[in-house]
Design an enzyme around this catalytic site. Sequence first.
Site, PDB file in Angstrom:
ATOM      1  N   ARG A 138       0.809  -1.227   0.000  1.00 57.56           N
ATOM      2  CA  ARG A 138       0.000   0.000   0.000  1.00 57.56           C
ATOM      3  C   ARG A 138       0.844   1.279   0.000  1.00 57.56           C
ATOM      4  NH1 ARG A 138      -2.978  -3.867  -1.442  1.00 57.56           N
ATOM      5  NH2 ARG A 138      -5.205  -3.791  -0.931  1.00 57.56           N
ATOM      6  N   MET A 139       2.098   1.172  -0.401  1.00 54.40           N
ATOM      7  CA  MET A 139       2.965   2.355  -0.543  1.00 54.40           C
ATOM      8  C   MET A 139       2.855   2.838  -1.990  1.00 54.40           C
ATOM      9  SD  MET A 139       4.146   3.039   2.422  1.00 54.40           S
ATOM     10  CE  MET A 139       5.549   4.115   2.130  1.00 54.40           C
TER      11      MET A 139
END
Length: 219
Positions: free
Chosen positions: A198-199
Amino acid sequence: MADGEIVLDLPTMRVAYEVGDLHESDLAETWHEQLQTWLDEAKQAGLAEPNAMVLATAAPDGYPSSRTVLAKGLDARGLVFFTNYTSAKSHDLMASRAASATFPWYGLHRQATVRGTVEKVSQAETAAYWARRPRGSQLGAWASPQSIVVSGRGSLESALANVERQFADAETVPVPPHWGGWRIQPEVVEFWQGRQDRMHDRLRYRLGRDGWKVERLGP
């Protein structure tokens, strides 16, 4: 749980975003060139309706609405779609003069969002696009009382039949006076690429006093 009931375990539904990345050096010089590139890549990837975008508007009381429309024009001036000027979305746009649209390219783990002020396109632009529409779509634009409550499907089919008779002998169908295009004139355009853990990569073009600036946002 009742017999036969299907329960989705929503908290566990997730996708690992591992398709690509997005760096500042990857971006085109302008927002519209970058958006065109991603549209082309979505088409090449075989995604269904790559020019479909979720259009968000707000009524005068601030209540939001969203729906999917198709982008039909893109250049340095903005992003264009066509609709009925008496529709709910057009009433919102005439009141607020602002909109946001998001292209959700799920298959590429990408999305692009355009936000800014709106204006009606010229009659000449509307006529040029109208001439390229299928005749059935042209007749439907005349027949549909968009966003108005109707008594049933039968009333719509009756309205279309009436329009078909009206223009039966016409070689070309004219543009309805209540139909045309809207242009979103961007002030912010964000390109989002899903990444691992989720970066995600979020790069946006933002219009300021000194012109366009590219910024990276936290995911």
